[in-house]
Design an enzyme around this catalytic site. Sequence first.
Site, short mmCIF file in Angstrom:
data_model
loop_
_atom_site.label_atom_id
_atom_site.label_comp_id
_atom_site.label_asym_id
_atom_site.label_seq_id
_atom_site.Cartn_x
_atom_site.Cartn_y
_atom_site.Cartn_z
N ILE A 160 2.00 3.87 -5.32
CA ILE A 160 1.34 3.36 -6.53
C ILE A 160 -0.02 2.77 -6.17
O ILE A 160 -1.03 3.05 -6.84
CB ILE A 160 2.22 2.33 -7.24
CG1 ILE A 160 3.52 2.97 -7.72
CG2 ILE A 160 1.47 1.70 -8.41
CD1 ILE A 160 4.56 1.97 -8.18
N LEU B 116 0.84 -1.20 0.00
CA LEU B 116 0.00 0.00 0.00
C LEU B 116 0.88 1.25 0.00
O LEU B 116 0.74 2.15 0.82
CB LEU B 116 -0.95 -0.01 1.21
CG LEU B 116 -2.14 0.96 1.18
CD1 LEU B 116 -2.92 0.83 -0.10
CD2 LEU B 116 -3.03 0.75 2.38
N GLY B 117 1.81 1.26 -0.96
CA GLY B 117 2.65 2.43 -1.15
C GLY B 117 1.99 3.44 -2.07
O GLY B 117 0.77 3.42 -2.30
N ARG C 270 7.62 -5.97 -8.26
CA ARG C 270 8.96 -6.50 -8.50
C ARG C 270 8.87 -7.96 -8.91
O ARG C 270 8.18 -8.75 -8.25
CB ARG C 270 9.84 -6.36 -7.24
CG ARG C 270 10.05 -4.93 -6.79
CD ARG C 270 10.81 -4.11 -7.81
NE ARG C 270 11.01 -2.73 -7.37
CZ ARG C 270 11.55 -1.78 -8.12
NH1 ARG C 270 11.94 -2.07 -9.35
NH2 ARG C 270 11.72 -0.57 -7.65
N HIS D 271 8.02 -4.32 -19.25
CA HIS D 271 8.36 -3.32 -18.23
C HIS D 271 8.10 -1.90 -18.75
O HIS D 271 9.01 -1.07 -18.82
CB HIS D 271 9.82 -3.47 -17.79
CG HIS D 271 10.04 -2.94 -16.39
ND1 HIS D 271 10.93 -3.50 -15.52
CD2 HIS D 271 9.48 -1.91 -15.72
CE1 HIS D 271 10.93 -2.83 -14.38
NE2 HIS D 271 10.05 -1.85 -14.48
N GLU E 3 15.11 -9.75 -16.52
CA GLU E 3 14.71 -8.83 -17.59
C GLU E 3 15.92 -8.50 -18.46
O GLU E 3 17.01 -8.25 -17.93
CB GLU E 3 14.13 -7.55 -16.99
CG GLU E 3 12.84 -7.81 -16.21
CD GLU E 3 12.15 -6.53 -15.75
OE1 GLU E 3 12.68 -5.42 -16.02
OE2 GLU E 3 11.09 -6.62 -15.12
#
Length: 338
Positions: free
Chosen positions: A168, A165-166, A249, A296, A277
């Site tokens: 973003i 719950l940051g 992530r 990404h 990636e």
Amino acid sequence: MNNASQAQPTVLVLMTEQEKNEFMPPDIEAGLREMFPNLVWVDAPLEVGQWHYSLREQRPEIVVCAWETPPLPLEAAEHLKYLCFLCGSVRSLVPRELIERGLIVTNWGSIVSNTVAECSLLLILSALRRVGNWSVAMRTRGEWKQGRHPDTLSLFGRRVGLHGLGAISRELARLLVPFNVELSAYSPSVPDETYRKLNIRRADSLEDLFSTSDVLVELAPGKPDNYHLVGDDLLRLLPQQAVFVNLGRGMVVDEAALVRASRERGLHIALDVYETEPLPADSPLRRLDNITLLPHLGGPTPDRRRDCGELALQNLGYYVSDLPLMNVIDLGTYDRAT
């Protein structure tokens, strides 16, 4: 000004022409040059040796740079006081020791949260409407829906779970308001007041979150404790016809478990981040039908990278005025980054 003995700090800007056009369009560049008339602009990319030479020759107090910047040498600590990074993670650019020695580092921080949340919404809708399935089937196999009962779902009224719950997730919560969803989140460190303000139910555990979410959005931080945190046990708890979206992530999710959940339970998946990636060409994820993949792209689109330039200009103004800076990378933030 942080260095009172200088009327004007030495500023070195390193960017490619494309980075300059996107992060520093003419109006922002003009503001930068007005603030620092004697700044030195160096065109990237540079070889490491050239970069070190430029730093030794110019001895800048401030460096403003973007993605195409070689790592800083430890010797830069002799004169460099502030690195204004226009992008995200600085782990590959700044040795930890420089921050320990007092180098101030800022990045784009939460300024990009709105565009990442926008991409999250895109992937949620794509997974529910099975865009990944139909895009491939129509283009490569000439398929069309059979009958009037396709396997598609609406977002309206769904139960949406946010792992993390940051900034973003909070932006995404606002974007989801018109869909009248039931929001839950699991983020133990976030105070109850934040949950109340956003009208989000606090999940008691990850098991609670996964078992009660029709849509699970993975936005947990990439810290070592979270490595492969999401695996078979949690994915099995998702209800039938659930979708799983990851814009956080890649290392948080066991991709082999995702493949199993897709093949065995028909879990619909939408991903923008991966453990490795670029995603390897032979990754089983590329061969799934019920999946939507992006390479990404969740960060700021080129047309919104000017937001990062405006933030940088504001921080530079704060720096010369000796005011607190925004989005400072301290050692804790550095260690949590990937």
